[in-house]
Scaffold this motif. Structure first.
Motif, mmCIF file in Angstrom:
data_model
loop_
_atom_site.group_PDB
_atom_site.id
_atom_site.type_symbol
_atom_site.label_atom_id
_atom_site.label_comp_id
_atom_site.label_asym_id
_atom_site.label_seq_id
_atom_site.Cartn_x
_atom_site.Cartn_y
_atom_site.Cartn_z
ATOM 1 N N THR A 50 0.832 -1.203 0.000
ATOM 2 C CA THR A 50 0.000 0.000 0.000
ATOM 3 C C THR A 50 0.862 1.245 0.000
ATOM 4 O O THR A 50 2.042 1.215 0.391
ATOM 5 C CB THR A 50 -0.917 0.026 1.233
ATOM 6 O OG1 THR A 50 -0.106 0.137 2.415
ATOM 7 C CG2 THR A 50 -1.770 -1.220 1.304
ATOM 8 N N GLN A 51 0.245 2.352 -0.436
ATOM 9 C CA GLN A 51 0.955 3.631 -0.413
ATOM 10 C C GLN A 51 1.327 4.013 1.012
ATOM 11 O O GLN A 51 2.396 4.566 1.268
ATOM 12 C CB GLN A 51 0.068 4.703 -1.066
ATOM 13 C CG GLN A 51 0.769 6.036 -1.304
ATOM 14 C CD GLN A 51 0.604 7.013 -0.142
ATOM 15 O OE1 GLN A 51 -0.173 6.752 0.782
ATOM 16 N NE2 GLN A 51 1.330 8.104 -0.192
ATOM 17 N N ALA A 52 0.456 3.675 1.946
ATOM 18 C CA ALA A 52 0.732 3.990 3.346
ATOM 19 C C ALA A 52 1.955 3.230 3.853
ATOM 20 O O ALA A 52 2.748 3.751 4.653
ATOM 21 C CB ALA A 52 -0.486 3.661 4.202
ATOM 22 N N ALA A 53 2.132 1.988 3.391
ATOM 23 C CA ALA A 53 3.284 1.190 3.806
ATOM 24 C C ALA A 53 4.585 1.807 3.303
ATOM 25 O O ALA A 53 5.586 1.864 4.031
ATOM 26 C CB ALA A 53 3.143 -0.243 3.300
ATOM 27 N N VAL A 54 4.588 2.276 2.059
ATOM 28 C CA VAL A 54 5.780 2.937 1.513
ATOM 29 C C VAL A 54 6.075 4.210 2.303
ATOM 30 O O VAL A 54 7.216 4.484 2.693
ATOM 31 C CB VAL A 54 5.580 3.261 0.018
ATOM 32 C CG1 VAL A 54 6.699 4.168 -0.495
ATOM 33 C CG2 VAL A 54 5.532 1.976 -0.797
ATOM 34 N N SER A 55 5.049 5.003 2.531
ATOM 35 C CA SER A 55 5.221 6.246 3.284
ATOM 36 C C SER A 55 5.766 5.979 4.678
ATOM 37 O O SER A 55 6.658 6.697 5.172
ATOM 38 C CB SER A 55 3.878 6.983 3.371
ATOM 39 O OG SER A 55 4.024 8.198 4.076
ATOM 40 N N ARG A 56 5.281 4.920 5.326
ATOM 41 C CA ARG A 56 5.726 4.583 6.676
ATOM 42 C C ARG A 56 7.201 4.173 6.678
ATOM 43 O O ARG A 56 7.977 4.593 7.556
ATOM 44 C CB ARG A 56 4.860 3.460 7.243
ATOM 45 C CG ARG A 56 5.202 3.080 8.686
ATOM 46 C CD ARG A 56 4.133 2.194 9.303
ATOM 47 N NE ARG A 56 3.949 0.940 8.572
ATOM 48 C CZ ARG A 56 2.900 0.676 7.799
ATOM 49 N NH1 ARG A 56 1.939 1.577 7.632
ATOM 50 N NH2 ARG A 56 2.802 -0.488 7.176
ATOM 51 N N GLN A 57 7.620 3.371 5.697
ATOM 52 C CA GLN A 57 9.013 2.933 5.632
ATOM 53 C C GLN A 57 9.958 4.116 5.415
ATOM 54 O O GLN A 57 11.039 4.187 6.015
ATOM 55 C CB GLN A 57 9.196 1.903 4.513
ATOM 56 C CG GLN A 57 8.532 0.566 4.771
ATOM 57 C CD GLN A 57 9.137 -0.147 5.971
ATOM 58 O OE1 GLN A 57 10.321 -0.017 6.262
ATOM 59 N NE2 GLN A 57 8.297 -0.894 6.681
ATOM 60 N N ILE A 58 9.553 5.038 4.568
ATOM 61 C CA ILE A 58 10.398 6.212 4.316
ATOM 62 C C ILE A 58 10.441 7.113 5.546
ATOM 63 O O ILE A 58 11.492 7.688 5.880
ATOM 64 C CB ILE A 58 9.891 6.959 3.073
ATOM 65 C CG1 ILE A 58 10.127 6.089 1.826
ATOM 66 C CG2 ILE A 58 10.586 8.311 2.912
ATOM 67 C CD1 ILE A 58 9.485 6.585 0.573
ATOM 68 N N HIS A 59 9.323 7.223 6.241
ATOM 69 C CA HIS A 59 9.297 8.002 7.476
ATOM 70 C C HIS A 59 10.247 7.408 8.517
ATOM 71 O O HIS A 59 10.952 8.136 9.230
ATOM 72 C CB HIS A 59 7.878 8.060 8.027
ATOM 73 C CG HIS A 59 7.752 8.885 9.271
ATOM 74 N ND1 HIS A 59 7.938 10.259 9.278
ATOM 75 C CD2 HIS A 59 7.482 8.523 10.567
ATOM 76 C CE1 HIS A 59 7.777 10.710 10.513
ATOM 77 N NE2 HIS A 59 7.500 9.671 11.312
ATOM 78 N N LEU A 60 10.317 6.060 8.586
ATOM 79 C CA LEU A 60 11.244 5.399 9.499
ATOM 80 C C LEU A 60 12.693 5.733 9.154
ATOM 81 O O LEU A 60 13.524 5.963 10.043
ATOM 82 C CB LEU A 60 11.032 3.883 9.453
ATOM 83 C CG LEU A 60 9.740 3.346 10.078
ATOM 84 C CD1 LEU A 60 9.601 1.856 9.807
ATOM 85 C CD2 LEU A 60 9.721 3.620 11.583
#
Length: 311
Positions: free
Chosen positions: A35-45
């Protein structure tokens, strides 16, 4: 220090590399199957771990920061190297298979008429020819050798000069016999000029060629407009008008008298043909043999000339 402690999590780095390359969290998510949210979360990490932003979030788009660009270049190179190594060690078929890439026109008019001689000299090498104008990165592991036209400055491989070229008007012998004689480049504007679509900025078309002789190309020209250079040459062979001949591509057709030069006027190309080899992968022995054959072949007369001398 343990190397793994210096590296960010691979999952997060993979998400970042895809988002940076595609300039989109959404497209990265589609490519990775998350999901787009999963990509965003990984980059935020990642950004939390580094303590600085990797992207500037704008309205409906993202842009890399300066540090993001640095990490993107390093991650892209590393992933290309891994992909190339994996492709090399897992490649199906014999180890003596050689994959060569070239443009449609170069393959059709120069490489394929000659390559049987290489196969005769090296029957143990299985050749695979990849013909496409938009070539993949040579470090991807899909190719062993690429032949490209350009400046010789490509980031994905080391370039060795093969030969330069020149461009001049050509037509069929029948067209030349049945039409008014052309003396100067200016005379060409009264004839149907065959063109082809091209996205390559290094390619010289009629506007650029005529401008070299201070001749303005007419706004509306008679003649065929083709999608590919190969089609433009076949249109000229069939008497449809005058095309621009790249000498290295049409020399066999000229030697066979299937095409003739219209004038002595010619434009030397600023760019040239180069052989490209991967920088980061070991070159198979077959690649060295093919490179030596290419260099020798590039200094020989046209195939048609050599055949006529042996008849």
């Amino acid at each position: 220090m343990n190397r793994r402690r210096k590296l960010p999590p691979l999952t997060a780095l993979t998400a970042f590399e895809a988002a940076a390359r595609l300039a989109s969290f959404t497209r990265a998510a589609n490519e990775l199957g998350v999901t787009q949210a999963a990509v965003s979360r990984q980059i935020h990490l990642l950004e939390e771990q580094f303590g600085f932003p990797l992207f500037v979030r704008l309205h409906r788009k993202i842009e890399l920061t300066g540090k993001g660009k640095t990490l993107s270049a390093a991650a892209g190179d590393a992933f290309d190297l891994i992909a190339g190594s994996v492709a090399e060690i897992s490649r199906e078929g014999p180890s003596d298979e050689l994959t060569i890439a070239a443009t449609v026109a170069f393959s059709h008019f120069w490489l394929l008429p000659r390559i049987s001689e290489f196969s005769r000299q090296h029957p143990e090498i299985n050749l695979r020819i990849v013909t496409q104008d938009n070539m993949p990165n040579i470090e991807s592991g899909e190719l062993d050798i690429a032949i490209r036209f350009g400046s010789g400055m490509w980031a994905d491989g080391q370039a060795e000069l093969l030969f330069d070229d020149e461009i001049f008007p050509i037509c069929s012998p029948d067209y030349e016999r049945t039409n008014a004689r052309i003396v100067t480049p200016d005379d060409l504007t009264a004839h149907p000029l065959i063109t082809n679509d091209v996205d390559d900025p290094t390619w010289i078309g009629w506007t650029e060629w005529l401008a070299a002789f201070s001749v303005k190309a007419p706004k509306k020209t008679l003649g065929f407009r083709c999608s590919f250079y190969t089609e433009a040459i076949y249109a000229a062979l069939n008497g449809q008008g005058i095309a621009l001949g790249w000498r290295r591509l049409v020399e066999d057709l000229l030697a066979q008298n299937r095409l003739v030069r219209v004038t002595d006027a010619a434009v030397k190309t600023r760019n040239a043909y180069f052989v490209i080899l991967p920088k980061r992968r070991r070159h198979p022995e077959a690649a060295g043999l093919f490179l030596s054959w290419l260099k020798n072949e590039s200094h020989l007369p046209s195939v048609a000339t050599r055949i006529s001398k042996t008849d």
